[in-house]
Design a protein around this motif. Structure first.
Motif, PDB file in Angstrom:
ATOM      1  N   SER A 581     -48.187  -1.451 -46.530  1.00  0.00           N
ATOM      2  CA  SER A 581     -46.967  -2.182 -46.884  1.00  0.00           C
ATOM      3  C   SER A 581     -46.130  -2.385 -45.613  1.00  0.00           C
ATOM      4  CB  SER A 581     -46.156  -1.424 -47.935  1.00  0.00           C
ATOM      5  OG  SER A 581     -45.725  -0.167 -47.413  1.00  0.00           O
ATOM      6  N   GLY A 582     -45.170  -3.313 -45.698  1.00  0.00           N
ATOM      7  CA  GLY A 582     -44.283  -3.548 -44.558  1.00  0.00           C
ATOM      8  C   GLY A 582     -44.993  -4.135 -43.372  1.00  0.00           C
ATOM      9  N   GLY A 583     -46.065  -4.905 -43.608  1.00  0.00           N
ATOM     10  CA  GLY A 583     -46.766  -5.534 -42.508  1.00  0.00           C
ATOM     11  C   GLY A 583     -47.855  -4.697 -41.901  1.00  0.00           C
ATOM     12  N   ALA A 584     -48.070  -3.486 -42.414  1.00  0.00           N
ATOM     13  CA  ALA A 584     -49.130  -2.633 -41.874  1.00  0.00           C
ATOM     14  C   ALA A 584     -50.483  -3.094 -42.402  1.00  0.00           C
ATOM     15  CB  ALA A 584     -48.861  -1.180 -42.247  1.00  0.00           C
ATOM     16  N   SER A 585     -51.567  -2.562 -41.757  1.00  0.00           N
ATOM     17  CA  SER A 585     -52.925  -2.892 -42.214  1.00  0.00           C
ATOM     18  C   SER A 585     -53.835  -1.700 -41.963  1.00  0.00           C
ATOM     19  CB  SER A 585     -53.460  -4.125 -41.484  1.00  0.00           C
ATOM     20  OG  SER A 585     -53.551  -3.879 -40.097  1.00  0.00           O
ATOM     21  N   CYS A 586     -54.839  -1.516 -42.861  1.00  0.00           N
ATOM     22  CA  CYS A 586     -55.810  -0.442 -42.731  1.00  0.00           C
ATOM     23  C   CYS A 586     -57.118  -1.018 -42.197  1.00  0.00           C
ATOM     24  CB  CYS A 586     -56.080   0.225 -44.083  1.00  0.00           C
ATOM     25  SG  CYS A 586     -54.582   0.848 -44.894  1.00  0.00           S
ATOM     26  N   SER A 587     -57.842  -0.201 -41.444  1.00  0.00           N
ATOM     27  CA  SER A 587     -59.126  -0.690 -40.925  1.00  0.00           C
ATOM     28  C   SER A 587     -60.145  -0.854 -42.050  1.00  0.00           C
ATOM     29  CB  SER A 587     -59.671   0.270 -39.870  1.00  0.00           C
ATOM     30  OG  SER A 587     -59.858   1.571 -40.423  1.00  0.00           O
ATOM     31  N   ALA A 588     -59.939  -0.146 -43.160  1.00  0.00           N
ATOM     32  CA  ALA A 588     -60.833  -0.288 -44.333  1.00  0.00           C
ATOM     33  C   ALA A 588     -60.011  -0.011 -45.571  1.00  0.00           C
ATOM     34  CB  ALA A 588     -62.002   0.664 -44.244  1.00  0.00           C
ATOM     35  N   ALA A 589     -60.293  -0.783 -46.629  1.00  0.00           N
ATOM     36  CA  ALA A 589     -59.549  -0.583 -47.874  1.00  0.00           C
ATOM     37  C   ALA A 589     -60.017   0.661 -48.630  1.00  0.00           C
ATOM     38  CB  ALA A 589     -59.670  -1.804 -48.770  1.00  0.00           C
ATOM     39  N   SER A 590     -61.281   1.077 -48.383  1.00  0.00           N
ATOM     40  CA  SER A 590     -61.823   2.271 -49.057  1.00  0.00           C
ATOM     41  C   SER A 590     -62.974   2.808 -48.232  1.00  0.00           C
ATOM     42  CB  SER A 590     -62.308   1.934 -50.482  1.00  0.00           C
ATOM     43  OG  SER A 590     -63.345   0.971 -50.423  1.00  0.00           O
ATOM     44  N   GLY A 591     -63.402   4.031 -48.613  1.00  0.00           N
ATOM     45  CA  GLY A 591     -64.517   4.597 -47.875  1.00  0.00           C
ATOM     46  C   GLY A 591     -64.884   5.965 -48.430  1.00  0.00           C
ATOM     47  N   GLY A 592     -66.000   6.501 -47.907  1.00  0.00           N
ATOM     48  CA  GLY A 592     -66.462   7.794 -48.370  1.00  0.00           C
ATOM     49  C   GLY A 592     -67.121   7.693 -49.747  1.00  0.00           C
ATOM     50  N   ALA A 593     -67.690   8.833 -50.215  1.00  0.00           N
ATOM     51  CA  ALA A 593     -68.357   8.867 -51.516  1.00  0.00           C
ATOM     52  C   ALA A 593     -68.250  10.272 -52.067  1.00  0.00           C
ATOM     53  CB  ALA A 593     -69.820   8.458 -51.362  1.00  0.00           C
ATOM     54  N   ALA A 594     -68.594  10.406 -53.374  1.00  0.00           N
ATOM     55  CA  ALA A 594     -68.530  11.726 -54.014  1.00  0.00           C
ATOM     56  C   ALA A 594     -69.347  12.722 -53.221  1.00  0.00           C
ATOM     57  CB  ALA A 594     -69.024  11.622 -55.443  1.00  0.00           C
ATOM     58  N   SER A 600     -61.678   9.254 -42.577  1.00  0.00           N
ATOM     59  CA  SER A 600     -61.408   8.763 -41.216  1.00  0.00           C
ATOM     60  C   SER A 600     -61.212   7.248 -41.255  1.00  0.00           C
ATOM     61  CB  SER A 600     -62.542   9.134 -40.269  1.00  0.00           C
ATOM     62  OG  SER A 600     -62.289   8.641 -38.964  1.00  0.00           O
ATOM     63  N   LEU A 601     -60.088   6.756 -40.692  1.00  0.00           N
ATOM     64  CA  LEU A 601     -59.812   5.317 -40.591  1.00  0.00           C
ATOM     65  C   LEU A 601     -58.726   5.095 -39.549  1.00  0.00           C
ATOM     66  CD1 LEU A 601     -57.508   4.038 -43.454  1.00  0.00           C
ATOM     67  CD2 LEU A 601     -57.954   6.480 -43.077  1.00  0.00           C
ATOM     68  N   THR A 602     -58.444   3.855 -39.193  1.00  0.00           N
ATOM     69  CA  THR A 602     -57.327   3.517 -38.290  1.00  0.00           C
ATOM     70  C   THR A 602     -56.401   2.541 -39.000  1.00  0.00           C
ATOM     71  OG1 THR A 602     -58.519   1.676 -37.271  1.00  0.00           O
ATOM     72  CG2 THR A 602     -58.707   3.842 -36.203  1.00  0.00           C
ATOM     73  N   ALA A 603     -55.177   2.432 -38.496  1.00  0.00           N
ATOM     74  CA  ALA A 603     -54.191   1.533 -39.115  1.00  0.00           C
ATOM     75  C   ALA A 603     -53.277   0.956 -38.035  1.00  0.00           C
ATOM     76  CB  ALA A 603     -53.364   2.280 -40.155  1.00  0.00           C
ATOM     77  N   ASP A 604     -52.838  -0.277 -38.260  1.00  0.00           N
ATOM     78  CA  ASP A 604     -51.793  -0.896 -37.445  1.00  0.00           C
ATOM     79  C   ASP A 604     -50.510  -0.891 -38.257  1.00  0.00           C
ATOM     80  OD1 ASP A 604     -53.660  -1.400 -35.464  1.00  0.00           O
ATOM     81  OD2 ASP A 604     -54.068  -3.443 -36.166  1.00  0.00           O
ATOM     82  N   ILE A 605     -49.466  -0.220 -37.662  1.00  0.00           N
ATOM     83  CA  ILE A 605     -48.258  -0.016 -38.464  1.00  0.00           C
ATOM     84  C   ILE A 605     -47.044  -0.498 -37.651  1.00  0.00           C
ATOM     85  CG2 ILE A 605     -46.914   1.625 -39.804  1.00  0.00           C
ATOM     86  CD1 ILE A 605     -49.326   3.537 -39.687  1.00  0.00           C
ATOM     87  N   PRO A 606     -46.455  -1.617 -38.001  1.00  0.00           N
ATOM     88  CA  PRO A 606     -45.253  -2.068 -37.299  1.00  0.00           C
ATOM     89  C   PRO A 606     -44.065  -1.202 -37.685  1.00  0.00           C
ATOM     90  CG  PRO A 606     -45.672  -3.493 -39.154  1.00  0.00           C
ATOM     91  CD  PRO A 606     -46.825  -2.525 -39.108  1.00  0.00           C
ATOM     92  N   ALA A 607     -42.939  -1.411 -36.951  1.00  0.00           N
ATOM     93  CA  ALA A 607     -41.728  -0.676 -37.297  1.00  0.00           C
ATOM     94  C   ALA A 607     -41.332  -1.020 -38.724  1.00  0.00           C
ATOM     95  CB  ALA A 607     -40.600  -1.030 -36.326  1.00  0.00           C
TER      96      ALA A 607
END
Length: 626
Positions: A581-594, A600-607
């Motif tokens: 939210s607020g203009g941020a973005s995740c490197s992946a919307a989901s991941g991993g399994a049971a 582990s992921l990365t994100a771009d997060i503006p002020a």
């Protein structure tokens, strides 16, 4: 002593003209070689402008000009000899050399006469050599006549180089008007710049001040001067008449009872100060320069004492004389009616405008008296104008929270709020080490990244200019960029650019508008991380972990690494998810399994942005797994 007199036109020998430029007034010396000497051997030195009137009633019209190192014979008449030798008896067949010195001789045409008319045996063959400011300009020899009357007359000129007319603007709103404290140190206000007068004199000269009004003739560089309130000044340098009451003199003041000997003369100093402010090119408008005594015009001669300051003529009537040696005065020793401020040099005082070019906080002007003994005073008037420009500087930045390596643009805007135009303007903006210079664009002038100086040039009243500087932050930190005006040829009424940055220039508690600064937060972020669960821990149970990562800025946080290694006995019950939210973005919307044990992921997060990672988990039912 015989009373025989000879006419002074018997022999005329031309020495020629001389230009005494670069001196405030000439020193004239005569070296006279007498073949035989007696006390009647004498010389006459006179200004040809007064040769038409017999002022001392001695039967001729060759009126002398005396000065402070010459003794006058016969109670002030026109025969002179050197002090200490005036009473020597006649000495036949004995050659004798005398030097006559005249100081402070102003421009004019002069004659020098050497003669002997008393039959002491001299029959010519002598000579006179004329020096002006130490330069030999020629000699005249007395021919051998074989008689008891021999005369040599030489003519020459002492000249200053007149100034041409220059220009200097000064808004009429900055003209002085009313003056106070007239009894001692007059004070006025020119715009926002204080103007004050102080004086000194060599006794018995004196100063008197009064409130006055300028004339209405068209003699000044600004018509607003006509009829304006002015400071009336009376500089009186020689109140004592000579022996006959009307000898023309230059700086000859009787202070010890002996006429025209080594008296110091009538000297004065007038200092104009500007309240500690440094000003440029102040203008002085003068009225009623020069007086009249015995029907002959006299004047105070103004010289410039402040180093580095030069006099410029702006306007004036023809007999308002200004010279390249930084002096001014009214044309002297002409027949004159006592009429105030005339455009006719024969019947009025003089008026005009001058500029004192240079940079100074006070202006020292020396005055010495030129005129008739007993009439040695000059009642003048003045109005002062100080050119000034209210310059202001502002600064903005295109992005105050850039990333490291991102180009940003600083915009500097300089405005001239007048009332006068300003020249030679310079602004300094030295980029701090945390900024790398990229380029610059100026609407006027040029910018040097090496010196940090924006050479602006001239900005007229009411105009503005801009400078864009493109730079790139090289460090993640808060960076302050400062800019300030460092030069102009006008005083600023509400700032002083010589005071430096972040100084209360005028100690008035008011923010100075000749400087500006802006802060840039380059690559600076404020990251917050929180982790919560929905259920309490129960072996064999399920739960949901939530990780929230937010950035309070001010910069954008890119490539933020988010990872979580689950504790022993805890595994994913399904894939995790990431919501931004607020203009941020995740490197992946989901991941991993049971059965997985990490996220582990990365994100771009503006002020002001954030990401939320949700992880469903199972707890092992074997207590030993924990």
């Amino acid at each position: 002593m015989k009373s025989l007199k000879c006419k002074l036109t018997a022999v005329m020998v031309a020495i020629g003209g001389f230009l005494a430029s670069g001196a405030k007034a000439a020193t004239v010396e005569f070296q006279v070689d007498w073949p035989q000497w007696s006390q009647e051997n004498r010389i006459e030195f006179y200004n040809t402008a007064v040769d038409a009137v017999d002022r001392d009633n001695d039967g001729n019209t060759t009126e002398i000009i005396n000065s402070n190192l010459v003794t006058t014979r016969y109670g002030g008449e026109n025969a002179m000899c050197v002090p200490g030798f005036c009473s020597n008896a006649a000495t036949a067949n004995t050659p004798f050399t005398q030097t006559y010195t005249f100081n402070n001789v102003p421009a004019g045409n002069y004659s020098i006469v050497m003669y002997d008319s008393f039959g002491d045996g001299w029959d010519g063959g002598g000579d006179v050599t004329v020096f002006i400011n130490g330069v030999n300009i020629g000699s005249a020899s007395v021919p051998t006549t074989g008689t008891s009357t021999s005369v040599a007359t030489a003519t020459f000129a002492v000249s200053d180089t007149a100034t041409g007319t220059t220009t200097q603007t000064c808004s009429n709103t900055s003209l002085t008007s009313a003056w106070s404290n007239l009894a001692s140190s007059p004070q006025a206000t020119s715009g926002s710049i204080p103007v004050a007068i102080t004086t000194s004199t060599t006794s018995p000269a004196s100063w008197v001040f009064s409130a006055d009004t300028m004339n209405t003739i068209n003699a000044w560089s600004s018509t607003a001067v006509q009829g304006r309130q002015s400071l009336g000044t009376l500089f009186e340098w020689d109140p004592t008449p000579g022996a006959n009451g009307f000898e023309p003199v230059y700086q000859a003041v009787n202070t010890d009872g002996a006429v025209n000997d080594n008296d110091p003369g009538g000297l004065g100093t007038l200092q104009i100060s500007f309240g500690g402010r440094t000003v440029n090119n102040a203008i002085v408008h003068l009225d009623r320069v020069g007086g009249v005594g015995g029907g002959v015009a006299n004047s105070a001669r103004w010289s410039t004492n402040t180093a580095g300051v030069t006099l410029g003529r702006l306007a004036g009537v023809g007999h308002f004389r200004t010279f390249t040696n930084n002096t001014l005065f009214r044309t002297m020793l002409v027949q004159s009616a006592n009429t105030e401020s005339s455009t006719n040099g024969a019947n009025g005082t003089a008026a005009g405008s001058v500029v004192y070019r240079g940079q100074y906080s006070s202006l020292s002007l020396g005055l010495d008296g030129i005129g008739l003994e007993g009439a040695g005073g000059d009642g003048m008037e003045m109005v002062v104008c100080v050119p000034q420009s209210d310059l202001s500087l502002t600064q903005t930045v295109s992005n105050n929270a850039p990333n490291v390596g991102e180009n940003i643009t600083f915009t500097l805007t300089l405005v001239n709020n007048g009332p006068d135009g300003a020249n030679n303007i310079q602004v300094r903006d030295i980029l701090p080490a945390e900024l790398d210079f990229v380029s610059s664009t100026a609407s006027q002038g040029s910018y040097s990244s090496a010196s940090g100086v924006w050479t602006v040039g001239t900005v007229a009243n009411g105009n503005s200019v801009t400078l864009n500087i493109v730079a790139s932050p090289n460090t993640a930190t808060v960076i302050t960029n400062q800019a300030e005006i460092i030069n102009a040829d006008r005083v600023d009424p509400d700032s002083e650019f010589r005071s430096g940055f972040a100084t209360d220039d005028l100690s008035d508690g008011i923010a100075d508008d000749d400087e500006s600064s802006v802060d840039v937060s380059a690559g600076v972020v404020d990251i917050a991380v929180s982790k919560t669960s929905v259920n309490d821990f129960v072996p064999g149970g399920t739960d949901t972990y939530t990780i929230v990562v937010s950035n309070s800025g001010p910069s954008e946080a890119n490539g933020v690494a988010i990872s979580d290694n689950l504790p022993s006995g805890v595994t994913l019950s399904g894939s995790w998810s990431c919501v931004s939210s607020g203009g941020a973005s995740c490197s992946a919307a989901s991941g991993g399994a049971a059965g997985g044990t990490s996220v582990s992921l990365t994100a771009d997060i503006p002020a002001g942005g954030q990401v939320t990672v949700t992880m469903p988990v199972n707890y092992s039912d074997n207590p030993s797994d924990f």
